[in-house]
Motif scaffolding. Structure first.
Motif, PDB file in Angstrom:
ATOM      1  N   ARG A   1     -17.723   5.027   2.522  1.00 45.95           N
ATOM      2  CA  ARG A   1     -18.540   3.815   2.453  1.00 45.95           C
ATOM      3  C   ARG A   1     -17.986   2.734   3.381  1.00 45.95           C
ATOM      4  NH1 ARG A   1     -19.813   1.374  -3.215  1.00 45.95           N
ATOM      5  NH2 ARG A   1     -21.169   0.151  -1.857  1.00 45.95           N
ATOM      6  N   MET A   2     -16.651   2.601   3.394  1.00 44.48           N
ATOM      7  CA  MET A   2     -16.032   1.559   4.236  1.00 44.48           C
ATOM      8  C   MET A   2     -16.394   1.756   5.712  1.00 44.48           C
ATOM      9  SD  MET A   2     -13.925  -0.505   2.474  1.00 44.48           S
ATOM     10  CE  MET A   2     -13.173  -0.547   0.856  1.00 44.48           C
TER      11      MET A   2
ATOM     12  N   ALA B   1      -8.606   4.268  -4.925  1.00 43.17           N
ATOM     13  CA  ALA B   1      -8.123   4.674  -3.605  1.00 43.17           C
ATOM     14  C   ALA B   1      -8.475   3.592  -2.589  1.00 43.17           C
ATOM     15  CB  ALA B   1      -8.721   6.018  -3.216  1.00 43.17           C
TER      16      ALA B   1
ATOM     17  N   PHE C   1     -24.924   5.997  -4.461  1.00 43.99           N
ATOM     18  CA  PHE C   1     -24.766   6.492  -5.828  1.00 43.99           C
ATOM     19  C   PHE C   1     -23.297   6.302  -6.189  1.00 43.99           C
ATOM     20  CE2 PHE C   1     -28.460   8.945  -4.382  1.00 43.99           C
ATOM     21  CZ  PHE C   1     -29.320   8.824  -5.470  1.00 43.99           C
TER      22      PHE C   1
ATOM     23  N   SER D   1     -13.244   4.323  -7.681  1.00 49.08           N
ATOM     24  CA  SER D   1     -12.822   5.157  -6.562  1.00 49.08           C
ATOM     25  C   SER D   1     -11.580   5.944  -6.955  1.00 49.08           C
ATOM     26  CB  SER D   1     -12.568   4.212  -5.387  1.00 49.08           C
ATOM     27  OG  SER D   1     -11.367   4.470  -4.744  1.00 49.08           O
ATOM     28  N   ARG D   2     -11.455   7.160  -6.461  1.00 46.99           N
ATOM     29  CA  ARG D   2     -10.302   7.979  -6.847  1.00 46.99           C
ATOM     30  C   ARG D   2      -9.852   8.882  -5.716  1.00 46.99           C
ATOM     31  NH1 ARG D   2     -11.852  11.057 -11.942  1.00 46.99           N
ATOM     32  NH2 ARG D   2     -13.112   9.221 -12.297  1.00 46.99           N
TER      33      ARG D   2
ATOM     34  N   ASP E   1      -9.230   8.869   5.031  1.00 46.00           N
ATOM     35  CA  ASP E   1      -9.092   9.694   3.832  1.00 46.00           C
ATOM     36  C   ASP E   1      -7.585   9.805   3.609  1.00 46.00           C
ATOM     37  OD1 ASP E   1     -10.293  12.156   2.095  1.00 46.00           O
ATOM     38  OD2 ASP E   1      -8.426  12.747   3.050  1.00 46.00           O
TER      39      ASP E   1
ATOM     40  N   ASN F   1     -17.510  10.540  -6.640  1.00 46.20           N
ATOM     41  CA  ASN F   1     -17.636   9.127  -6.980  1.00 46.20           C
ATOM     42  C   ASN F   1     -18.676   8.386  -6.153  1.00 46.20           C
ATOM     43  OD1 ASN F   1     -14.968   9.962  -7.962  1.00 46.20           O
ATOM     44  ND2 ASN F   1     -14.998   7.853  -8.685  1.00 46.20           N
ATOM     45  N   TYR F   2     -18.699   8.712  -4.868  1.00 48.93           N
ATOM     46  CA  TYR F   2     -19.642   8.023  -3.991  1.00 48.93           C
ATOM     47  C   TYR F   2     -20.498   9.034  -3.256  1.00 48.93           C
ATOM     48  CZ  TYR F   2     -16.491   4.150  -4.845  1.00 48.93           C
ATOM     49  OH  TYR F   2     -15.726   3.197  -5.458  1.00 48.93           O
ATOM     50  N   VAL F   3     -21.791   8.900  -3.426  1.00 49.83           N
ATOM     51  CA  VAL F   3     -22.728   9.693  -2.643  1.00 49.83           C
ATOM     52  C   VAL F   3     -23.575   8.669  -1.899  1.00 49.83           C
ATOM     53  CG1 VAL F   3     -24.633  11.317  -2.715  1.00 49.83           C
ATOM     54  CG2 VAL F   3     -22.738  11.543  -4.349  1.00 49.83           C
TER      55      VAL F   3
ATOM     56  N   SER G   1     -20.318   6.592  -9.146  1.00 43.36           N
ATOM     57  CA  SER G   1     -19.969   7.222 -10.423  1.00 43.36           C
ATOM     58  C   SER G   1     -18.527   6.886 -10.771  1.00 43.36           C
ATOM     59  CB  SER G   1     -20.153   8.735 -10.334  1.00 43.36           C
ATOM     60  OG  SER G   1     -21.443   9.059  -9.865  1.00 43.36           O
TER      61      SER G   1
ATOM     62  N   ASN H   1     -14.853  10.614  -2.573  1.00 49.04           N
ATOM     63  CA  ASN H   1     -14.308  10.096  -3.825  1.00 49.04           C
ATOM     64  C   ASN H   1     -13.561   8.792  -3.630  1.00 49.04           C
ATOM     65  OD1 ASN H   1     -15.052  11.889  -5.945  1.00 49.04           O
ATOM     66  ND2 ASN H   1     -13.767  13.428  -4.963  1.00 49.04           N
ATOM     67  N   GLU H   2     -12.961   8.628  -2.446  1.00 47.99           N
ATOM     68  CA  GLU H   2     -12.064   7.494  -2.252  1.00 47.99           C
ATOM     69  C   GLU H   2     -12.808   6.211  -1.933  1.00 47.99           C
ATOM     70  OE1 GLU H   2      -9.137   8.547   0.645  1.00 47.99           O
ATOM     71  OE2 GLU H   2      -8.343  10.177  -0.580  1.00 47.99           O
ATOM     72  N   GLY H   3     -14.011   6.350  -1.344  1.00 43.67           N
ATOM     73  CA  GLY H   3     -14.737   5.164  -0.921  1.00 43.67           C
ATOM     74  C   GLY H   3     -14.522   4.854   0.551  1.00 43.67           C
ATOM     75  N   ASN H   4     -13.678   5.650   1.202  1.00 44.69           N
ATOM     76  CA  ASN H   4     -13.453   5.402   2.633  1.00 44.69           C
ATOM     77  C   ASN H   4     -14.713   5.687   3.438  1.00 44.69           C
ATOM     78  OD1 ASN H   4     -12.986   8.182   1.977  1.00 44.69           O
ATOM     79  ND2 ASN H   4     -12.070   8.469   3.987  1.00 44.69           N
TER      80      ASN H   4
END
Lengths: 478, 216
Positions: free
Chosen positions: A236-237, B201, B183, B188-189, A143, A279-281, B185, A231-234
């Motif tokens: 998921r990574m 991000a 999910f 990435s931020r 993060d 952004n990511y759930v 949306s 939100n960052e996508g980390n």
């Protein structure tokens, strides 16, 4: 208790003083507060567009959390059974030390030399980074805020904005050092470039780590699933690329169904950042399936107690509803005067003032339940309606009952109680006291320096009363 | 085993109830009831609502009338944004005519060097402008994650109102939940440096949606 060993909460008073006088920290905090408050207000107001309202949703969210806690033994049983059926392993840890041992064991079993981490406050409770490093595993926080805090050798000062206390100049210095380049002059316009730089460095870590460690925002009993909101996508990574995924989370994080999760998701992001959705759930269940090209081969849940079970059935059970959104600290005047590090342990702000004494021992965090103005902003924004000021009051009462208050305070209260039981003496004394206060006031009716306790008026004036006692005023009216 | 016994012992003590079997049966009934909390009233049409919300989250949106027109829309987006005509696609949409639109496509999981990933989605949620992707052999999770640009094809007949509706669809069509439900949306931020929002991000910096089933 292992948690108490690491807590600095007893130094609250000293740290608070230092932080109030730290101009860099104050600048960072003053910049952040209106953003947090404004974003949440906007997010909550937007519920009306869909015919929803905050009170209706928080009643639903409070109900979900209460029903789960009322039969937590049953829901844990169902979660464990279904997580195992879907191919995950479920382990249990009594405290932070046990978490460390279990994670190191898994790392050894799978030959792990590097672990990427998605934000997990529980791993802070367990001092997991320290333990991993000692065992020869390099922990990399991914993060962006946590990465900055890790580079600085610090701990997060906020549960959803870990680096809120850091200014851009400080972050630039850390990046220059870690990324091996000269320090440049940076302004807000450079924030996208700095984010890009961290992205490129961290991307290589994502690709090379053998283990991903995450927390879980919720555990869904119905499907044996970890829900991760980022939100960052980390998030998921770290749960997609490494061959091993370890979820470290508290036993209280369970919700029964996917529907319950959907309800909670209408308030969690709004309360945290004002977003209608993050952004990511990600809902993660089991391991890589036959034919899958990605995903971990091994998924392990570590369900952690570390003081949580003791709150069940106690006067503090309400605290276990907490969904870690950070709204209480975002609206707390004390938090924004001091910053999160003053609180001395993992959780700052009002929720920390309740959790730290409960998880590390009431006697190890005496000041925290007093770090409140009693304004109840925290209680009124809490998406699961935790009565935070009431819980802080209970903790204060417990301090008194267990004789943990300083002798001077105990003596003063004893003296007060005795005087209050002597009507003649009480009236005589209060008459003198109010006249003294009235005499202290300046022409504008304000006390600028209160002689007996000057600290009280160091940063504010005390408005003066009429100079007559309640008894006198009452008599005059008759 | 002892840690589990200790913890569950404390939890049981705190819960303070007997009749585990009876309560467990009641919990199973709760799972089967699938009760919903307060639901939003979505007044616009679902497609319009989805489009407005997705755009508010910094996704860009295009529309075509038929699935077979999607590659041309992808090609148009790539050339308009100066992106290479080389994409990694999820296997589930591999059979579309990519080469007919001068796109070089590779149907596989994504790697770090892939610049553009194209996926379908299981369904989409109008309430929040969100895509729902399921991981699987034909839909690797990396395609929507590693490339800087993610293009998603969204069948407008698969736009549902809420996350609850999406879960209902999942239960109706799949026997079990996949390893990963994502999910998504928008791009990435992060806001971790001075609370300033920056797109891109760790995940994609650009998310482009192509709605399928809208006649022009």
């Amino acid at each position: 208790m292992s948690a108490a060993k690491h807590s600095q909460a007893m130094h609250f008073h000293a740290r608070a003083g230092e932080n109030v006088r730290n101009p860099v920290l104050q600048r960072a905090l003053q910049k952040a507060k209106p953003l947090f408050v404004g974003k949440r207000a906007k997010g909550i107001a937007a519920l009306a567009d869909d015919g929803l309202e905050f009170e209706m949703l928080r009643t639903a969210c409070e109900g979900i959390r209460n029903r789960t806690l009322a039969d937590l033994d049953v829901w844990l049983d169902i979660f464990e059974e279904r997580a195992i059926t879907s191919g995950a392993e479920v382990l249990w840890a009594r405290d932070g030390e046990e978490v460390g041992r279990l994670v190191v064991d898994i790392a050894r079993r799978y030959g792990v030399t590097k672990a990427t981490k998605s934000k997990s406050m529980l791993s802070e409770e367990a001092h997991l980074n320290e333990v991993l490093a000692k065992a020869g595993v390099r922990p990399v926080e991914t993060d962006l805020g946590e990465y900055i805090v890790q580079l600085a050798g610090e701990t997060p000062s906020h549960i959803i904005a870990p680096a809120v206390h850091k200014t851009i100049e400080e972050i630039e210095a850390l990046f220059a050092k870690e990324h091996g380049r000269p320090v440049e002059t940076r302004t807000s316009a450079d924030i996208p470039d700095m984010t890009r730089e961290a992205r490129e460095v961290l991307r290589q870590h994502f690709l090379s780590a053998e283990m991903g460690i995450s927390g879980a925002n919720f555990l869904i009993a119905e499907t044996g699933t970890a829900a991760l909101v980022t939100n960052e996508g980390n998030g998921r990574m770290v749960t997609t690329l490494p061959k091993v995924h370890v979820v470290v989370t508290g036993i209280e994080k369970i919700v029964p169904t996917l529907e319950d999760f959907a309800t909670l998701m209408r308030l969690l992001p709004r309360s945290a950042t004002g977003q209608t959705i993050s952004n990511y759930v990600s809902l993660l269940t089991g391991t890589k399936q036959p034919g899958d090209q990605d995903g971990p081969e091994k998924t392990v849940f570590i369900l952690v107690d570390n003081g949580r079970a003791n709150l069940l059935g106690s006067p503090y059970q309400d605290m276990l509803r907490c969904i870690r959104c950070g709204a209480c600290m975002n609206h707390c005047p004390v938090y924004f005067s001091l910053g999160g590090h003053a609180y001395g342990w993992v959780y700052p702000g009002p929720m920390g003032s309740v959790l730290t004494p409960l998880y590390t021992g009431i006697e190890n965090a005496l000041d925290l339940p007093h770090a409140s103005t009693g304004c109840n902003q925290c209680g009124s924004v809490c998406p699961v309606r935790i009565p935070l000021p009431k819980l802080m009051h209970q903790l204060r009462e417990e301090q008194v009952e267990r004789h943990l208050r300083p002798w001077s305070e105990r003596l003063a209260l004893k003296a007060w109680a005795w005087v209050a039981g002597q009507p003649v003496l009480y009236r005589w004394l209060t008459r003198r006291a109010v006249r003294y206060l009235n005499w202290l006031a300046d022409d504008a009716g304000r006390i600028r320096i209160f002689g007996l306790a000057p600290g009280w008026t160091a940063g504010r004036d005390l408005p003066v009363a009429s100079g007559r006692t309640f008894h006198e005023l009452y008599k005059a009216r008759k | 085993m002892t840690a589990k016994r200790d913890i569950l012992g404390r939890v049981r003590g705190g819960v303070g109830k007997g009749d585990f079997a009876g309560r467990r049966a009641a919990a199973e009934a709760v799972l089967n009831a699938r009760l919903r909390g307060p639901q939003p009233t979505i007044s616009d049409g679902l497609i319009e609502r989805f489009r407005v919300k997705a755009e508010s989250l910094a996704s860009t949106v295009d529309a075509v009338s038929d699935r077979k027109d999607a590659p041309a829309a992808v090609a148009a987006y790539l050339s308009a944004n100066g992106l290479p005509m080389r994409v990694v696609v999820a296997q589930e949409i591999e059979s579309l005519d990519w080469s007919g639109c001068a796109i070089v496509s590779a149907a596989r999981g994504a790697v770090d060097s892939d610049q553009v990933g194209v996926t379908a989605c299981f369904c989409a949620v109008a309430e929040t402008g969100t895509l729902m992707l399921l991981s699987g052999p034909d839909s690797p999770a990396t395609v929507s994650l590693l490339p800087e640009t993610h293009i998603a094809l969204v069948d407008t007949s698969r736009i549902v109102a809420t996350m609850e509706d999406a879960f209902a669809l999942l239960r109706a069509e799949r026997e079990a939940v996949p390893r990963a439900i994502n999910f998504i949306s928008g791009p990435s931020r992060t806001g971790d440096i001075e609370q300033t929002i920056v797109l891109g991000a760790h995940g994609p910096c650009r998310v482009h949606l192509i709605l399928i089933g809208i006649s022009s």
